[in-house]
Structure formats: C-alpha cells, structure tokens
Write an enzyme that holds these catalytic residues in place. Structure first.
Site, short mmCIF file in Angstrom:
data_model
loop_
_atom_site.label_atom_id
_atom_site.label_comp_id
_atom_site.label_asym_id
_atom_site.label_seq_id
_atom_site.Cartn_x
_atom_site.Cartn_y
_atom_site.Cartn_z
N GLN A 182 57.88 54.09 46.32
CA GLN A 182 56.74 54.80 46.03
C GLN A 182 55.75 54.00 45.38
OE1 GLN A 182 56.07 57.86 46.61
NE2 GLN A 182 58.06 58.54 47.63
N CYS A 328 66.58 72.77 47.30
CA CYS A 328 66.70 73.89 47.41
C CYS A 328 67.58 74.52 48.37
CB CYS A 328 65.29 74.69 47.66
SG CYS A 328 64.30 74.50 46.46
N1 PLP Z 1 63.28 55.30 47.82
C1 PLP Z 1 62.40 56.28 47.18
C2 PLP Z 1 61.85 56.08 46.01
C3 PLP Z 1 61.94 57.29 48.07
O1 PLP Z 1 60.78 57.80 47.70
C4 PLP Z 1 62.34 57.23 49.50
C5 PLP Z 1 61.85 58.42 50.51
O2 PLP Z 1 61.53 59.36 49.84
C6 PLP Z 1 63.25 56.41 50.01
C7 PLP Z 1 63.74 55.35 49.15
C8 PLP Z 1 63.75 56.23 51.36
O3 PLP Z 1 62.83 55.92 52.23
P1 PLP Z 1 63.06 56.57 53.77
O4 PLP Z 1 62.77 57.70 53.66
O5 PLP Z 1 62.16 55.49 54.28
O6 PLP Z 1 64.46 56.12 54.29
#
Ligand code: PLP
Length: 388
Positions: A182, A328
């Site tokens: 993120q 949820c």
């Molecule tokens: N790490 C964080 C902080 C995330 O927000 C996400 C996905 O929402 C992931 C890891 C996992 O990434 P991916 O969906 O590409 O496996």
C-alpha cells in the site's frame, strides 16, 4: 437518470491503466516467446523481461538483479519472511518479529515460521497503530533472524517510520523486510539510501493487473526459495516468467513514481475533504489512525450504532463501493485484527468502514458520498437495530 457508481475501494484493487494494457498487449499476442528459449522468440521475450526488471529496479533505487518478480504481494511477503527465516535460522537467531497489524500475508508467514520452530514476537503498537520504539528495541535484538514491518497499513493507512526501523535492525544484524504493497507510489521508496533488506510490491494496487508483484531483495540478503524447479530468477523463484505482466508492472511502477507527488497531493486534499464533511455531518464518528501520519488514500471511519455490514449494504444500494475494516460473514462481523491491536472499542471496531481513494476518485465522488452519508447512517442504524 441514476448517477454513476462511486468506487472507493482502491486499496482492494485498482483498474488497469490503459498505458499498461497497451504495453502488455504485444506479449499476450505475437511476442509470446519463453524467455528461457534460445531462439529469436525467446530472445525477444528475454530482452523484454530484462528491460522490465531494470525499469522496476529503477523505481526502487535498486539494481536489476535485486528484483524478483512474483505472482502477487502475498507471494512476495511469504518469500521474504519465510525464505529469510529458513535461510538464517540458527539456535542463537531463532526469532521472527512482526507487528499485530500486518496483512494476513505476513502474519500467515510468521505463523508458519512459528510452526517450524521460530519464536514469534509481535511488536506493540500505540493507539494510532504506530510501532513503539520501546517494543522495537526490546524485541528486535541480535537473537532475531527476521523482522517484518509494513510501511502503510491497508486498513487505516498509517505510515510506519520504516527507514528508521530498518536502520536499527541493520545495526543488530536482523534481516528487515517491509510490506510496501500500500506504500509504493505513496511514500518515497529508495533502496539506495534506505536500509531495508527486502520490500514487497503488488501490481494490482498501482494500475497493473492482478497476478504480478515484485520482491526487492538486497544483494547479500539470504533467502531460501519457496518453490523448487528451474533456475529462473536466479533460482529464487522458479517457473516460466510472466513476461507480459512484468512489462505491465514496469509501466505501472514508473507511472506511479512519476506521478507520486502530484497524485498524493490530490488524494490528500480529497481525503481531507471527505473526512471533514463526514465528521461535520456525523460528529460522533471516529476516524482510526487520525493521530498518526497517514497515506493519502485510506480513510477508516466508524459510526456508533451501526455495523460495517449494514453500512456497506446501504452504501452499495446507493451505488458506493467501500469495504469493511473487518471480515464480514453473513449475519456476523469479525472485528478487524488491526483495530483490535489499536485497542479500539468492540462496537466501534465492528462498525468500521474503509473508503480508499485513487485514480477514479474526484471531488464529485467525495461530495456525493458526503451528502448521502447522513441518510445512509440512519438506514444502517435501523438495519443494525433490526439485526441486534
Ligand atoms: N499486503 C498488503 C498491505 C495488502 O494490502 C495486500 C492486499 O490487499 C497484500 C499484502 C496482498 O497482496 P496481493 O493481493 O497482491 O496478494
């Protein structure tokens, strides 16, 4: 006529950028070669893959041999945490340290290391979700193999002081990983001046397709591969490379870095406007992580007397897509592990709604949601009352 729907779930996934689609198209069509083949099709694919790796490295301040393409952020996190633990574990360095607010991709890898004999240590976070210096000093010692701290939290958007934590970990000889899924495109990332040993990014959060990510691995950092097979990606990640998606990731990563400052300013202004408008209309609402530095694209808010599921349902019926800060299931809401770690009251943690902004967000979207909100809250309160 119905107003167009509003997408406020960019932290879940983003639309593929047209530039990215265009860059990928030839590799899903005529330029289909396998980069390991020696003939001209293979050489063409190899050249494209090498160039994509070079370009992703450029966006991270890294060397191209430090970039390992993965299938997603989850794979990058697992490879970084489990791979480093397996490569480094010794009787004297047996601990794996992380935070209670990580994405499940990191927490799952930490627990797997625990099942394999690691001592699991979770750092303390304050009421805003920031890792405390005292707990970092107490738990990240020279008996730890790996420490993983996410840069930007996916539920509440708070930004950890990763460069400082990485520097401290380096002094103690602890391999430091950060989940920047993120954070990439939102905070400045530069492996040449910051001391993290590995860093995860994911394509679908920055306008590339789902199914591609990258793990930065600093030269000299030991990591055991999770899969076994061919010698692709220096043996760190066997399997025929996804050339088209690697090209797409390179394109998206370059755009994200080039646009970072202007896009962050734009999103921060929109997020602040949304937050101020919602708080003006619902003064007893609570914004999580508000007292800490936050990435500009995430707003997590709880309204007393509602629950996430009811509010999300009301938002969806009004054409607004957001998500819960909690998982949820029908009829019951499991409070988010992130909000629980912050010590958020149970009724507020089960009412949390995450709105995440991005390329599709405009002032009109924000104003529409603000105007709709009081009526939706009333509806959600009725729904919550009916199911209580
Ligand atoms: N790490 C964080 C902080 C995330 O927000 C996400 C996905 O929402 C992931 C890891 C996992 O990434 P991916 O969906 O590409 O496996």
């Amino acid at each position: 006529m119905c107003p167009p729907p509003v997408y406020l779930d960019h932290a879940a996934t983003t639309p593929v950028r047209p530039e990215v689609l265009e860059a990928m198209a030839p590799f899903l069509g005529p330029r289909f070669g396998n980069p390991s083949s020696l003939h001209r099709w293979g050489r063409e694919a190899r050249a494209a893959l090498d160039e994509a790796r070079e370009r992703v490295a450029g966006t991270l301040g890294a060397n191209s041999d430090e970039v390992c393409f993965t299938s997603c952020g989850t794979e990058g996190d697992n490879l970084a945490v489990l791979g480093a633990w397996r490569a480094r574990r010794t009787a004297g360095r047996n601990a794996v340290v992380s935070t209670p607010i990580e994405h499940k991709a990191v927490l799952g890898a930490v627990h797997e290391a625990g099942r394999e004999g690691a001592e699991e240590r979770l750092l303390e976070v304050d009421a805003n979700g920031i890792v405390t210096a005292e707990s970092f000093d107490a738990l990240v010692r020279d008996d730890a193999a790996v420490c993983s701290v996410m840069w930007v939290n996916n539920e509440i958007g708070v930004v950890q002081p990763v460069p400082e934590l990485a520097a401290k970990a380096a002094e103690r000889g602890v391999t430091f990983h950060t989940d920047a899924v993120q954070a990439f495109g939102k905070v400045p990332v530069d492996a040449s001046s910051q001391r993290f040993d590995s860093l995860t990014i994911s394509g679908h959060k920055i306008g590339a397709p789902k199914g591609i990510g990258a793990l930065y691995i600093r030269r000299g950092t030991v990591i055991e591969p999770l899969m076994h097979g061919g010698s692709q990606d220096r043996g760190r990640r066997p399997g025929t490379e996804n050339v088209a998606f690697a090209v797409g990731l390179a394109c998206a990563a370059e755009l994200a870095v080039a646009e970072r400052e202007t896009e962050c300013r734009r999103l921060a202004a929109l997020r602040d406007r949304l937050e101020a408008e919602l708080m003006a209309r619902i003064p007893d609402a609570v914004v999580h992580g508000r007292g800490a530095p936050r990435a500009p694209h995430i707003l997590n808010i709880s309204v007393p007397g509602t629950d996430s599921e009811s509010l999300l349902l009301a938002l969806d019926l009004a054409g607004v897509a957001a998500s819960a800060g909690s998982a949820c299931q029908s009829g019951s809401v499991t409070p988010s592990h992130v909000l629980a770690a912050l010590g958020v009251r149970y009724d507020l943690s089960t009412a949390a709604v995450r709105m995440s902004l991005g390329s599709l967000t405009t002032e009109e979207c924000v104003d529409r949601v603000s105007q709709l909100f009081p009526a939706l809250i009333q509806k959600a309160r009725r729904l919550a009352g009916a199911t209580a």
